[in-house]
Design a protein around this motif. Structure first.
Motif, PDB file in Angstrom:
ATOM      1  N   SER A   1       3.243  -0.094  15.021  1.00 12.07           N
ATOM      2  CA  SER A   1       2.683  -1.141  14.202  1.00 12.07           C
ATOM      3  C   SER A   1       3.772  -2.159  13.801  1.00 12.07           C
ATOM      4  O   SER A   1       3.667  -3.138  13.216  1.00 12.07           O
ATOM      5  N   SER A   2       5.097  -1.875  14.184  1.00 11.43           N
ATOM      6  CA  SER A   2       5.883  -2.901  14.170  1.00 11.43           C
ATOM      7  C   SER A   2       6.338  -3.765  15.434  1.00 11.43           C
ATOM      8  O   SER A   2       7.387  -4.789  15.195  1.00 11.43           O
TER       9      SER A   2
ATOM     10  N   LEU B   1       1.814  -4.705   1.510  1.00  7.28           N
ATOM     11  CA  LEU B   1       1.236  -4.663   2.716  1.00  7.28           C
ATOM     12  C   LEU B   1       1.048  -6.193   2.957  1.00  7.28           C
ATOM     13  O   LEU B   1       1.027  -6.241   4.378  1.00  7.28           O
TER      14      LEU B   1
ATOM     15  N   CYS C   1       4.206  -6.802   4.908  1.00  7.07           N
ATOM     16  CA  CYS C   1       3.993  -5.932   6.255  1.00  7.07           C
ATOM     17  C   CYS C   1       3.247  -6.603   7.365  1.00  7.07           C
ATOM     18  O   CYS C   1       3.157  -6.712   8.631  1.00  7.07           O
ATOM     19  N   ARG C   2       2.154  -7.430   6.652  1.00  7.30           N
ATOM     20  CA  ARG C   2       1.115  -7.634   7.712  1.00  7.30           C
ATOM     21  C   ARG C   2       1.519  -9.357   8.166  1.00  7.30           C
ATOM     22  O   ARG C   2       0.990  -9.678   9.088  1.00  7.30           O
TER      23      ARG C   2
ATOM     24  N   CYS D   1       8.155  -1.929   3.934  1.00  5.85           N
ATOM     25  CA  CYS D   1       7.162  -0.994   4.774  1.00  5.85           C
ATOM     26  C   CYS D   1       7.214   0.457   4.086  1.00  5.85           C
ATOM     27  O   CYS D   1       6.251   1.129   4.012  1.00  5.85           O
TER      28      CYS D   1
ATOM     29  N   CYS E   1       4.770   0.018   1.340  1.00 12.03           N
ATOM     30  CA  CYS E   1       3.362   0.078   1.899  1.00 12.03           C
ATOM     31  C   CYS E   1       2.913   1.416   2.206  1.00 12.03           C
ATOM     32  O   CYS E   1       1.836   1.879   1.927  1.00 12.03           O
ATOM     33  N   CYS E   2       3.889   2.187   2.553  1.00  9.05           N
ATOM     34  CA  CYS E   2       3.326   3.608   3.251  1.00  9.05           C
ATOM     35  C   CYS E   2       3.748   4.813   2.678  1.00  9.05           C
ATOM     36  O   CYS E   2       3.431   6.080   3.256  1.00  9.05           O
TER      37      CYS E   2
ATOM     38  N   SER F   1      -1.223   1.817  10.840  1.00 15.32           N
ATOM     39  CA  SER F   1      -1.250   0.844  12.175  1.00 15.32           C
ATOM     40  C   SER F   1      -2.448   0.041  11.807  1.00 15.32           C
ATOM     41  O   SER F   1      -2.476  -1.478  11.687  1.00 15.32           O
TER      42      SER F   1
ATOM     43  N   GLU G   1      -3.926  -0.826   8.949  1.00 10.97           N
ATOM     44  CA  GLU G   1      -3.452  -1.554   7.774  1.00 10.97           C
ATOM     45  C   GLU G   1      -2.656  -2.726   8.034  1.00 10.97           C
ATOM     46  O   GLU G   1      -2.730  -3.686   7.233  1.00 10.97           O
ATOM     47  N   ARG G   2      -1.814  -2.703   8.643  1.00 13.51           N
ATOM     48  CA  ARG G   2      -0.652  -3.516   9.017  1.00 13.51           C
ATOM     49  C   ARG G   2      -1.001  -4.468  10.098  1.00 13.51           C
ATOM     50  O   ARG G   2      -0.427  -5.696  10.291  1.00 13.51           O
TER      51      ARG G   2
ATOM     52  N   SER H   1      -7.404  -0.107   3.749  1.00  7.16           N
ATOM     53  CA  SER H   1      -6.501   0.363   2.686  1.00  7.16           C
ATOM     54  C   SER H   1      -7.171   0.775   1.175  1.00  7.16           C
ATOM     55  O   SER H   1      -6.964   1.618   0.837  1.00  7.16           O
TER      56      SER H   1
END
Length: 265
Positions: A88-89, A171, A174-175, A203, A206-207, A233, A235-236, A245
């Motif tokens: 997801s990164s 979030l 991260c998005r 991050c 967020c997680c 993944s 979510e982001r 979420s």
């Protein structure tokens, strides 16, 4: 010159930028998943009779084997974080790559390597948390004796955080990492590492509650690892990530509340 290049401002993807980073990132993540699923990661106390996927088992094994056990556990945790967080990164790593227009190939490789490596290192350090928690409250024992209270309480904690403004704030970063990269861009390899460390904090914010659930159900439980990887993944990355979420928060609240009620009846 090491400043945000025109590649980012134009929003151009290009076959010679993001795909290279994406292939490398997915390749590293795949290798990490293979190591986890095939149980290639060394852990002390293999003959202890404890099932690695059981709640608190890897942590208990690590703590019972001193410093060497802790080192091996943190290595295992880092590989797990790479497997779960790297896919997801890809947008983040790809966007950073594109800020390096005009930098030599060797310089670009060093900076991207520092950025990705620092991201993995920061996540690896978070493995200290479950070890400390297990040193204070042995999860393996609690899971056997108070299963409903442990799982229910963790789900309620997850629900509370998923529905909190703090989760939403982290979030959003991260998005949409482009704004962060433009605002906090720093030159050089050291700058890449500093940027990555700073972004990693968002991050983690967020997680972390999802990973708390993973530790409680079993930090080496591959099925739960896969489920949580899919959730974080989506979510982001996916457009409906913010709704997911909140949905996860609602489901966790209902399930956690039900488990708590049943455990005290």
């Amino acid at each position: 010159m090491d400043t945000p290049g025109t590649g980012v401002s134009r929003g151009r993807i290009g076959w010679q930028t993001v795909p290279i980073v994406a292939l490398v990132t997915y390749g590293i993540a795949l290798a990490a998943w293979v190591a986890v699923v095939a149980r290639l990661l060394p852990m002390p106390g293999g003959g202890s009779g404890m099932q690695m996927s059981a709640p608190g088992a890897p942590e208990a094994m690590a703590l019972s084997n001193g410093l060497w056990g802790v080192v091996l556990y943190l290595f295992m945790w880092t590989v797990m974080m790479v497997a779960m967080m790297y896919p997801s990164s890809v947008p983040l790593f790809g966007m950073y790559y594109k800020t390096l227009d005009g930098v030599s190939r060797a310089g670009t490789t060093a900076r991207v390597g520092a950025f990705m490596g620092t991201y993995a290192l920061v996540w690896g350090v978070t493995g200290v948390v479950p070890l400390v928690v297990n040193a204070v409250v042995p999860l393996a024992t609690v899971a056997r004796e108070q299963t409903g209270l442990l799982f229910g309480g963790t789900l309620v904690l997850l629900a509370a955080y998923q529905l909190s403004p703090y989760k939403n704030q982290c979030l959003k970063h991260c998005r949409t990492p482009l704004g962060f990269l433009m605002e906090y861009h720093r030159p050089g390899v050291r700058g890449a590492a500093r940027m990555s460390a700073r972004f990693s904090v968002f991050c983690i914010g967020c997680c972390w509650a999802l990973f708390a659930l993973m530790v409680v159900v079993g930090s080496m439980n591959v099925l739960w690892m896969a489920v949580i990887t899919v959730v974080l993944s989506v979510e982001r990355i996916v457009g409906l990530g913010e709704r997911l979420s909140r949905g996860v928060g609602v489901v966790a609240a209902v399930a956690g509340g039900a488990l708590l009620v049943l455990s005290v009846l």
